[in-house]
Structures are given as C-alpha cells and as structure tokens.
Write a protein that holds these residues in place. Structure first.
Motif: not given
Length: 248
Positions: A39, A95-96, A43, A92, A66-67, A71, A88-89, A133, A131
């Motif tokens: 993680h 990041k995923t 990030w 993230y 949370t993500g 952020l 954010i959408s 994830q 998470s």
C-alpha cells in the motif's frame, strides 16, 4: 502496568464493572495481511505521478483511512483544497492498479493463531477495514476459512466516515450485536487505534510496521504488543485476567 492494572484503567474510563469481550473487531491491512508495504509503495508512486512530494513511510501513518481521506490529506497539503469526487474516483482507481501490480501479499504471522483463539473463546470475529481493495478483501473467507464469514466484513464502501472516526467500529459492534464494553479492537495504525478508542472498545495496538509503539499509545491504545505473534501468544492470558477483574 500489568494486565490487571490495564484492565482496571479501562473499566474506570468506560464506566463499567466488568469487561467480557463477546466480539473482536480486527483491522485487515498490517494486521491480518502483511500488505502495508505494498500500500505504501502504491500511494507513494501515485503521489509522485501527480507531482505531490511525499515519503513512502508517511503512508503507514494513514493506514486504516479511506482512499478519499488520504487523497484529501495530500491535496490539502500540496494544493490547499480537498480532492474533488472525480479526482478521488480516478486517482483511487490508479492507486488500486498500482497495488494490484505488486506481488501478492502474505498472511501476517500470528494472525491465524489469534483468530483461532478468538473462535475457541466464543468471541465473534468482525473484520473492520478502511480499504476497498478487492484483491485482498476477496481472500479473507478463503485464507481464514472457518474463522471469518462473508457477512462479518466491513469495508470502506460500508461507511460514510472512515477511521479515525469511530463509525467503522461502531458499525462492527452493531453487526456483532455487542456494546462497546463487550468489544475488543485489534489495530496496528494510529488512525485505527484512535477510531477504536473513540468507539469505547478496549483497543489493542500491535506494532507490525515502522510506526513506533509510542504513536499507538498516544492514539489511545489500552495495551500494545510488539507483533501479531506476540499478540496471539499473550491474548489468552489477557482474557484470563478479564474473567476475574472487576471494579466491584
């Protein structure tokens, strides 16, 4: 302090006479899985891609959030504003992708033994993670078959406010049908410890990464163990002390 003194301090702060844990509310990353290095790398890579200076180590401090929280923290530091819902959408999702591109994470040593003890003690097991994830969350019921059930997993998608807000752990208590004074939280990050402490549960901190135990104590941990293996080994003695400790 010894276990008896630690428990008396908790009973005084909670305003209850006895503490009998009927549910264990357990974080996932860095607690059940040795996933925080991945993680942190994901990030840090993302922050570098979008031009926000960061260190890999700082993301261990944001663990459990949370993500969106992470952020917005980065954006406020660099740009003086929150990240937008679209940012954010999109970020993230990136990041995923960065997380998924790394080697699969392994189980945290001691995690299975701790869950097996809770099961033997008749203590419900609820996973409470910040998470979203899926590559890790989807493994829980197979990696910990018979110890974690699909209906007992709370993720970032289930809450409006993530850690350090107590909402995730309060939701975990509701899912288990217990009060705060019947719940024990297992956490390895300051934000998660703060959430557990604010929920009113007895909160156990475990140092499984670079965050020093002093940070977990400062965040509100009632007791701190130096590893999940130590936590699993010493938890039976803590439960034995719980059975005989009372303010009366």
């Amino acid at each position: 302090m010894n276990n008896h003194e630690i428990l008396l301090r908790y009973l005084d702060s909670a305003g209850v006479d006895r503490f009998v844990p009927r549910a264990a509310l357990i974080d996932m990353d860095g607690t059940l899985y040795d996933s925080m290095p991945n993680h942190a790398t994901a990030w840090h890579t993302l922050a570098t891609e979008i031009g926000i200076p960061s260190t890999r180590e700082e993301f261990f401090l944001y663990e459990g959030a949370t993500g969106a929280y992470t952020l917005c923290r980065l954006f406020n530091r660099a740009l003086g504003r929150d990240a937008t819902p679209e940012e954010i959408s999109r970020l993230y999702k990136r990041k995923t992708e960065l997380f998924a591109a790394q080697p699969a994470v392994g189980l945290m040593p001691g995690a299975r033994q701790l869950l097996e003890f809770f099961k033997s003690a008749g203590t419900k097991r609820i996973v409470v993670t910040g998470s979203g994830q899926d590559s890790v969350i989807s493994r829980l019921t197979t990696d910990f078959a018979g110890l974690i059930e699909a209906g007992n997993i709370i993720t970032a998608r289930d809450v409006k406010k993530g850690k350090p807000d107590p909402e995730p752990y309060l939701m975990g208590m509701k899912r288990a049908g217990v009060s705060a004074a019947e719940a024990i939280v297992i956490e390895n990050a300051p934000l998660g410890v703060t959430a557990g402490h604010r929920s009113g549960a007895f909160t156990v901190g475990v140092t499984t990464g670079p965050v020093p135990r002093a940070e977990l104590e400062k965040a509100g941990a009632d007791i701190v163990y130096d590893s999940m293996e130590e936590c699993a080994r010493l938890m039976p003695a803590l439960f034995q002390e719980m059975a005989v400790t009372s303010r009366r």
